[in-house]
Design an enzyme around this catalytic site. Structure first.
Site, PDB file in Angstrom:
ATOM      1  N   CYS A  46       0.856  -1.181   0.000  1.00  7.51           N
ATOM      2  CA  CYS A  46       0.000   0.000   0.000  1.00  7.51           C
ATOM      3  C   CYS A  46       0.895   1.236   0.000  1.00  7.51           C
ATOM      4  CB  CYS A  46      -0.900  -0.007   1.226  1.00  7.51           C
ATOM      5  SG  CYS A  46      -1.918   1.483   1.389  1.00  7.51           S
ATOM      6  N   CYS A  64      -6.241  -5.403 -19.290  1.00 11.02           N
ATOM      7  CA  CYS A  64      -7.212  -4.346 -19.006  1.00 11.02           C
ATOM      8  C   CYS A  64      -6.560  -2.983 -18.798  1.00 11.02           C
ATOM      9  CB  CYS A  64      -8.052  -4.711 -17.788  1.00 11.02           C
ATOM     10  SG  CYS A  64      -7.103  -4.861 -16.260  1.00 11.02           S
ATOM     11  N   CYS A  95      -7.335  -1.131   1.235  1.00  7.82           N
ATOM     12  CA  CYS A  95      -6.329  -1.647   2.159  1.00  7.82           C
ATOM     13  C   CYS A  95      -7.005  -1.843   3.512  1.00  7.82           C
ATOM     14  CB  CYS A  95      -5.174  -0.658   2.272  1.00  7.82           C
ATOM     15  SG  CYS A  95      -3.959  -1.098   3.539  1.00  7.82           S
ATOM     16  N   HIS A 101      -8.324   3.394  -0.922  1.00  7.00           N
ATOM     17  CA  HIS A 101      -8.953   2.792  -2.098  1.00  7.00           C
ATOM     18  C   HIS A 101      -7.861   2.228  -3.004  1.00  7.00           C
ATOM     19  CE1 HIS A 101     -11.625   2.284  -5.549  1.00  7.00           C
ATOM     20  NE2 HIS A 101     -10.705   2.901  -6.275  1.00  7.00           N
ATOM     21  N   HIS A 104     -10.919  -2.425  -7.757  1.00  8.58           N
ATOM     22  CA  HIS A 104     -12.120  -3.265  -7.681  1.00  8.58           C
ATOM     23  C   HIS A 104     -11.748  -4.722  -7.968  1.00  8.58           C
ATOM     24  CE1 HIS A 104     -13.815   0.754  -8.261  1.00  8.58           C
ATOM     25  NE2 HIS A 104     -14.856   0.282  -7.599  1.00  8.58           N
ATOM     26  N   ARG A 117     -10.350 -11.314 -10.494  1.00 10.59           N
ATOM     27  CA  ARG A 117      -9.394 -10.339 -11.033  1.00 10.59           C
ATOM     28  C   ARG A 117      -9.442  -9.104 -10.145  1.00 10.59           C
ATOM     29  NH1 ARG A 117     -10.268  -5.964 -14.839  1.00 10.59           N
ATOM     30  NH2 ARG A 117     -12.327  -6.865 -15.209  1.00 10.59           N
ATOM     31  N   CYS A 119      -8.407  -5.803  -9.897  1.00 11.30           N
ATOM     32  CA  CYS A 119      -7.980  -4.768 -10.825  1.00 11.30           C
ATOM     33  C   CYS A 119      -7.576  -3.564  -9.974  1.00 11.30           C
ATOM     34  CB  CYS A 119      -9.141  -4.443 -11.758  1.00 11.30           C
ATOM     35  SG  CYS A 119      -8.744  -3.280 -13.050  1.00 11.30           S
TER      36      CYS A 119
END
Length: 135
Positions: A46, A64, A95, A101, A104, A117, A119
């Site tokens: 993080c 992606c 986290c 944030h 997703h 996944r 992402c």
């Protein structure tokens, strides 16, 4: 210390992009992160609190434009929340230690592993390499 002072200090430490992503639930442009197509061995931490979140062994090329992982380093490393923003139903990943944030998680990952996944915005991560060897 006031919340404004804390926010200002965090903005200074992280920079505008990482602050917007981690604190304001922003998203970086696809393919803009150095980690989107990086295949070095190591751990992803993080950027806010330095908690280990993902291992390179769980990273895969989802195509992606964002770093993608099939699992966090441990289930306790991240927390998930329902996200109804932007007219969609998604699962936000944060986290667990500091609430930053990250991105997703989607159910379209590799079926031979978890099928998930994660992402993740590269701006929310810092990399601790175990050498510069490709996978």
């Amino acid at each position: 210390m006031s919340q404004n002072e804390i926010d200002r200090e965090l903005l200074e430490r992280l920079g505008p992009l990482a602050y917007r992503v981690t604190q304001e639930k922003g998203t970086e442009r696809p393919f803009s992160s150095e980690f989107a197509e990086s295949w070095r061995s190591g751990q992803y931490h993080c950027v806010v609190c330095d908690t280990v979140l993902f291992e390179s062994d769980n990273q895969f090329n989802a195509g992606c434009g964002w770093p993608s992982f099939d699992a966090p380093v441990t289930e306790a490393a991240v927390a998930e929340h329902r996200d109804l923003s932007h007219g969609m139903i998604r699962t936000e990943v944060v986290c667990h230690a500091c609430g930053a944030h990250l991105g997703h998680v989607f159910p379209d990952g590799p079926p031979e592993t978890t099928g998930l996944r994660y992402c993740i915005n590269g701006a929310a991560l810092k990399f601790d390499g175990l050498g510069n060897l490709d996978k």
